[in-house]
Write a protein that holds these residues in place. Sequence first.
Motif, PDB file in Angstrom:
ATOM      1  N   LYS A  59       4.039   0.071   2.103  1.00 53.02           N
ATOM      2  CA  LYS A  59       5.579  -0.017   1.640  1.00 53.02           C
ATOM      3  C   LYS A  59       6.120   1.504   1.233  1.00 53.02           C
ATOM      4  CE  LYS A  59       9.208  -2.292   0.705  1.00 53.02           C
ATOM      5  NZ  LYS A  59       9.842  -2.915   1.977  1.00 53.02           N
ATOM      6  N   ILE A  60       5.123   2.430   1.022  1.00 51.55           N
ATOM      7  CA  ILE A  60       5.452   3.545   0.380  1.00 51.55           C
ATOM      8  C   ILE A  60       4.709   4.791   1.076  1.00 51.55           C
ATOM      9  CG2 ILE A  60       5.593   5.505  -1.698  1.00 51.55           C
ATOM     10  CD1 ILE A  60       6.858   3.328  -3.193  1.00 51.55           C
ATOM     11  N   ILE A  61       5.359   5.721   1.689  1.00 49.56           N
ATOM     12  CA  ILE A  61       4.636   7.049   2.018  1.00 49.56           C
ATOM     13  C   ILE A  61       4.913   8.101   0.866  1.00 49.56           C
ATOM     14  CG2 ILE A  61       4.402   8.845   3.567  1.00 49.56           C
ATOM     15  CD1 ILE A  61       5.580   7.201   5.809  1.00 49.56           C
ATOM     16  N   SER A  62       4.131   8.669   0.534  1.00 48.67           N
ATOM     17  CA  SER A  62       4.167   9.672  -0.549  1.00 48.67           C
ATOM     18  C   SER A  62       4.001  10.845  -0.256  1.00 48.67           C
ATOM     19  CB  SER A  62       3.523   9.241  -2.117  1.00 48.67           C
ATOM     20  OG  SER A  62       3.610   9.997  -2.854  1.00 48.67           O
ATOM     21  N   ILE A  63       4.509  12.090  -0.469  1.00 49.56           N
ATOM     22  CA  ILE A  63       4.228  13.416  -0.302  1.00 49.56           C
ATOM     23  C   ILE A  63       4.403  14.212  -1.720  1.00 49.56           C
ATOM     24  CG2 ILE A  63       4.622  13.263   2.159  1.00 49.56           C
ATOM     25  CD1 ILE A  63       7.327  14.607   1.612  1.00 49.56           C
ATOM     26  N   SER A  64       3.839  15.322  -1.696  1.00 49.64           N
ATOM     27  CA  SER A  64       3.933  16.345  -2.998  1.00 49.64           C
ATOM     28  C   SER A  64       4.597  17.451  -2.262  1.00 49.64           C
ATOM     29  CB  SER A  64       2.561  16.851  -3.455  1.00 49.64           C
ATOM     30  OG  SER A  64       1.889  15.416  -3.875  1.00 49.64           O
ATOM     31  N   SER A  99       0.856  -1.201  -0.036  1.00 52.62           N
ATOM     32  CA  SER A  99       0.152  -0.057   0.049  1.00 52.62           C
ATOM     33  C   SER A  99       0.919   1.302   0.172  1.00 52.62           C
ATOM     34  CB  SER A  99      -0.996   0.182   1.218  1.00 52.62           C
ATOM     35  OG  SER A  99      -0.303  -0.087   2.427  1.00 52.62           O
ATOM     36  N   VAL A 100       0.154   2.306  -0.290  1.00 53.95           N
ATOM     37  CA  VAL A 100       0.997   3.772  -0.561  1.00 53.95           C
ATOM     38  C   VAL A 100       0.240   4.510   0.237  1.00 53.95           C
ATOM     39  CG1 VAL A 100       1.563   5.387  -2.389  1.00 53.95           C
ATOM     40  CG2 VAL A 100       1.905   2.983  -2.935  1.00 53.95           C
ATOM     41  N   ILE A 101       0.600   5.346   1.133  1.00 53.52           N
ATOM     42  CA  ILE A 101       0.210   6.216   2.017  1.00 53.52           C
ATOM     43  C   ILE A 101       0.212   7.698   1.336  1.00 53.52           C
ATOM     44  CG2 ILE A 101      -0.037   7.289   4.473  1.00 53.52           C
ATOM     45  CD1 ILE A 101       0.739   4.382   5.270  1.00 53.52           C
ATOM     46  N   CYS A 102      -0.892   8.465   1.365  1.00 56.60           N
ATOM     47  CA  CYS A 102      -0.533   9.826   0.872  1.00 56.60           C
ATOM     48  C   CYS A 102      -1.738  10.587   1.191  1.00 56.60           C
ATOM     49  CB  CYS A 102      -0.873   9.704  -0.765  1.00 56.60           C
ATOM     50  SG  CYS A 102      -2.249   9.079  -1.221  1.00 56.60           S
ATOM     51  N   ALA A 103      -1.586  11.895   0.964  1.00 56.47           N
ATOM     52  CA  ALA A 103      -2.680  12.919   1.331  1.00 56.47           C
ATOM     53  C   ALA A 103      -3.680  12.673   0.628  1.00 56.47           C
ATOM     54  CB  ALA A 103      -2.102  14.397   1.128  1.00 56.47           C
ATOM     55  N   GLY A 104      -5.008  12.960   0.953  1.00 55.20           N
ATOM     56  CA  GLY A 104      -6.285  12.825   0.140  1.00 55.20           C
ATOM     57  C   GLY A 104      -6.390  13.940  -1.029  1.00 55.20           C
ATOM     58  N   LEU A 152       8.703  11.117  -3.294  1.00 56.25           N
ATOM     59  CA  LEU A 152       8.099  12.642  -3.352  1.00 56.25           C
ATOM     60  C   LEU A 152       7.830  13.194  -4.800  1.00 56.25           C
ATOM     61  CD1 LEU A 152       9.936  15.666  -1.603  1.00 56.25           C
ATOM     62  CD2 LEU A 152       9.142  15.888  -3.937  1.00 56.25           C
ATOM     63  N   ASP A 153       6.410  13.592  -4.956  1.00 54.46           N
ATOM     64  CA  ASP A 153       5.948  14.120  -6.300  1.00 54.46           C
ATOM     65  C   ASP A 153       6.376  15.443  -6.430  1.00 54.46           C
ATOM     66  OD1 ASP A 153       4.555  14.963  -8.212  1.00 54.46           O
ATOM     67  OD2 ASP A 153       2.658  14.114  -7.818  1.00 54.46           O
TER      68      ASP A 153
END
Lengths: 341, 341, 341, 341
Positions: free
Chosen positions: A134-139, A78-83, A169-170
């Motif tokens: 597995k991933i935390i994704s931020i912008s 799974s990838v955790i990110c902001a809504g 990081l996006d």
Amino acid sequence: MEKGFASDNNAGIHPDILKAIEKANKGHVIGYGDDSYTQKAIQLFKNEFGKSTEVFFVFNGTGANVVGLSSATQSYNSVICAGTAHIQEDECGAPEKFTGCKLIPLPTENGKITPDEISKHLAGFDFEHHSQPKIISISQATELGTVYQPDEIKAIARLAHEHEMYLHLDGARLANAAVSLHLPFKSFTKDCGVDILSFGGTKNGMMMGEAVLFFHPELAKNTKYIRKQSMQLYSKMRFAGAQFLAYFENSLWKELATHANKMAKLLEREIRKIPEIRITQQVDANGVFAIVPKRLIAPLQEKYFFYVWDEKQMEVRWMTSFDTTEEEVYDFADTIKQILR
Amino acid sequence: MEKGFASDNNAGIHPDILKAIEKANKGHVIGYGDDSYTQKAIQLFKNEFGKSTEVFFVFNGTGANVVGLSSATQSYNSVICAGTAHIQEDECGAPEKFTGCKLIPLPTENGKITPDEISKHLAGFDFEHHSQPKIISISQATELGTVYQPDEIKAIARLAHEHEMYLHLDGARLANAAVSLHLPFKSFTKDCGVDILSFGGTKNGMMMGEAVLFFHPELAKNTKYIRKQSMQLYSKMRFAGAQFLAYFENSLWKELATHANKMAKLLEREIRKIPEIRITQQVDANGVFAIVPKRLIAPLQEKYFFYVWDEKQMEVRWMTSFDTTEEEVYDFADTIKQILR
Amino acid sequence: MEKGFASDNNAGIHPDILKAIEKANKGHVIGYGDDSYTQKAIQLFKNEFGKSTEVFFVFNGTGANVVGLSSATQSYNSVICAGTAHIQEDECGAPEKFTGCKLIPLPTENGKITPDEISKHLAGFDFEHHSQPKIISISQATELGTVYQPDEIKAIARLAHEHEMYLHLDGARLANAAVSLHLPFKSFTKDCGVDILSFGGTKNGMMMGEAVLFFHPELAKNTKYIRKQSMQLYSKMRFAGAQFLAYFENSLWKELATHANKMAKLLEREIRKIPEIRITQQVDANGVFAIVPKRLIAPLQEKYFFYVWDEKQMEVRWMTSFDTTEEEVYDFADTIKQILR
Amino acid sequence: MEKGFASDNNAGIHPDILKAIEKANKGHVIGYGDDSYTQKAIQLFKNEFGKSTEVFFVFNGTGANVVGLSSATQSYNSVICAGTAHIQEDECGAPEKFTGCKLIPLPTENGKITPDEISKHLAGFDFEHHSQPKIISISQATELGTVYQPDEIKAIARLAHEHEMYLHLDGARLANAAVSLHLPFKSFTKDCGVDILSFGGTKNGMMMGEAVLFFHPELAKNTKYIRKQSMQLYSKMRFAGAQFLAYFENSLWKELATHANKMAKLLEREIRKIPEIRITQQVDANGVFAIVPKRLIAPLQEKYFFYVWDEKQMEVRWMTSFDTTEEEVYDFADTIKQILR
């Protein structure tokens, strides 16, 4: 159509970028990246981010995100990110389709996510019924025009690494963030623990300039296949490479992003003079978010097209870009005042 | 190991179900569903839910959910569900992997979702950047042991249909819900606007009894291929069909679920006598959720295994099943009292 | 319907298998495989194939193949197999859908593939435009009733390993092959270089008995997630485990497969007496393939249902099973003679 | 590096195309296709192929093929193509990954497939175990430089439509085929029964010019989502549209392809004078395939890079492009003669 504040994507190509394409348009070179333009451009990235950085050019930001996420995940992750993340809201499910992973959107007021919110979902490790985080994704900058401070990124990276996860990081607007922070790219990405970076240039004056960067070579060992299978491998790659050469030369990226950010600040200043409008987000980069009177929208869009971000509360998004002029900003603010009068 | 309160999946097979398997074990029949047991079982479902119902037997609940969702979606769609939904939390990403869709989890206190929360995500229709909402999925009984009232389901169905979406119901514990509501299956599913139903029997005494039901034939026109491609087509299908014959005969399902629910009520009554424990959810079906003193867990698990539902607040889940006895409930409560003394 | 020669899947459950299910139906046990029946059954597999074997029970043969292939591939890989392979012809694309891989079917006259044919596709390694060959998959017994000799398997395994590929064996009829070769399972699978094995029991008297075996533990390190995500994890797993206990006890599998193969040989002998019919494949296991006069098919199917394998040349498939009787074989042959007279 | 005969992808951008990009680089326009350049370019396609044609621009040929195939298939379908097809050999499994479909490669000597070979795989319709054939895909010109005659295409289209299948044409080199046939695009695509067309311009002088065309509007009704989810939606779309405007203006495409084909014919003539070399395929378009002495390859590649097509028989591929000169062809032939002397 005139220029406007709809999107930094609506701007064209900076003349230096276009010149670089023309300059590269000589004779035959090997396709798919084995040419000197691409190789030199990769070298510039390595200069910027460190020798061990692996660099892959792709077609667009969605492609960059998906190739990056795919390289570090299996479908049961799974990838955790902001809504509000682009991967959650604006890619029509490309990440799920291509990676097979579950995306876990977190509530956010300002486009940023925090270790506290993330931690609620760091559970179920080793439990086969549960998608494995597995991933935390931020912008950075975020989709709401805000910018993470380096310490905020470090804290998230630490959390990721403690759980054997990666930080993605996006950076569709990475240049705007760099300028906002007065920092070189590396110091608030790789140096803060970012593992995978979507490096975007299209929103900052390039014709088509997107790259995926991996700060650990082993993460990239299959990326060449993933890029091809995800339809992101450009045959005439030299024209991607050449654009990046110009983008880095004389720090063109910085000049352009500095201007865009400055115009956003100017726009903010002018808008704050209008009592009927409430700016909703901190203006860190090149976007201004504001709640406006409903009667403003239609007449203003006639002259300057832009997007309503949240119809329920009449929140709009106004983006500046490398070619926004002071005159436009003033005229835009004046137009608003006239309509509201 | 003794019996316990860990999961209704930990119970075995009801003797009548096993007898039905034995009875069907005669001679050769055509595989993959073209046998009289399967055909009769399908007929029983049609009797229960209406003639136009399309019925497909599958191996497990995850399979039922995925085959159901796949039949009604394209990969660019999204599925809205509770953050606690089985499809969100407990299927290791099978829905995303197989359908390609985005799942949108909603916050919930009691396992149910409401039109208000759902509505926040009914946006972006026709906008190609956004996963197109196509399904609202609810669980009945919910994963937290609560049960939707028919009117609650109707309101969600109405919302779905107003947006040309479908309502999917994960009925892994549908029998427990039916008994709780004192209603026949149809009246709180199809009659309330449910379009696709995962009908589960395994948690209520079957060996392996799961079906996907479609209440509009056109939704099921490709399901036979989807079932096969999702590895859910059973070669010796007669043994699935035969189980359902016994499950419906003399309303065995009702007898079993009535007992399980009654035992949950008894357990609730006994637990409420213990002041150190706080029951956190309404006991509508066969599960009791409670926050317990941390020191209770390890010694109690030695005698009766069960799952800690939420480690952060020491919330546990105790499930009753068709074979739970009154003596076990009393002994369980007594054991708790002794440990806490 | 009477018994027949349509498929070994059309047979029921051997009484000893059913008794084992009944015996395991006592009290509660932990679900999803953490029970003593499953653990003992896994131990039996380890006894048979070696201690380091990793064993996963699944629902059906397609599931076994897909979970096995997924565990050893990434989506940019390819799988080389016979054009007649079950994974190519009879799984409705489940392997492609779930693994994302390309399947490369090879021409074959007898269901077997050869190093020569395989070698033609061992190309494009390291070339990002080309699906990277990663698995060679063979069936044993083949879908055409033939059986690979150990040396044939060794040669294919050598080829695979020389190219850092794996050898997968689809053993839906592994027992029939073992009996045909007069060899223990291990000696013509693991000992010949097979890396991943789909071990099937359903076609040989089990109710539902399929397992995936990995002969290198590292291949299986993510399989538990893959099994769950592919909807192949059985909640009441003890009833899968219990079946395998009975299957291995007193070598029940061997007794059943020996009988089925013997009946195929008898059928072959009887059919060879009929001059209008030409047997097309070597009868190594429990299937007889034959080209028959067109006028035979409809009247024969009235009494004994079976499948036309190749409509273009009127080739039929007749399968024997553990419960085929000599009387049925003789009656079947007699019926044919009467129709053709 | 000098020019050469490695690939038509190794050529650069025709000056008129580049000028069109520059011309479109004025002010802001709406992104993602809602701009006048894109809309005009779509209109030109409609002029060429008929009003009801639906047109979508994408990034590359693989993207065009995948978006086209996805729009007309479900994952349980199959796609029949030549074993030499780009979708089979050169897209790293993108079609399988994204569509989930099975690809069925047919043997071919000259890159073309025939109704006879196709028919062998038009089986298993309505049988849930079998991937359902839905598309026949051909390349025009083929990957071996040959060109289908209109009657050959019609025959394949008829076969497809008789089975409720679609005909897809991969036109990465469509202009070269049109010139070879002396026919307008429409007459050997839509008019022959092609349903879906990948229209390629990149190999014929464009910077990045690929489109997917649908000749039945209902086939395209979900394509906008599919394009976005497959990462093929270009934000600054006007620069794709502008290129096509130039490509069609004064039939630039025809001028360029005519030249490339002429150079291939010249190359063929010169090569035929060299007795050690055997040309293996009919030179219909802009490619020459030949079996050469092994000792030729390395020294020739030092001056002119090219690809060995088939290492086993020392078959090479030489491609001409819009900017190949007569001098280069003569020098290339002379160089070969010198090496072989």
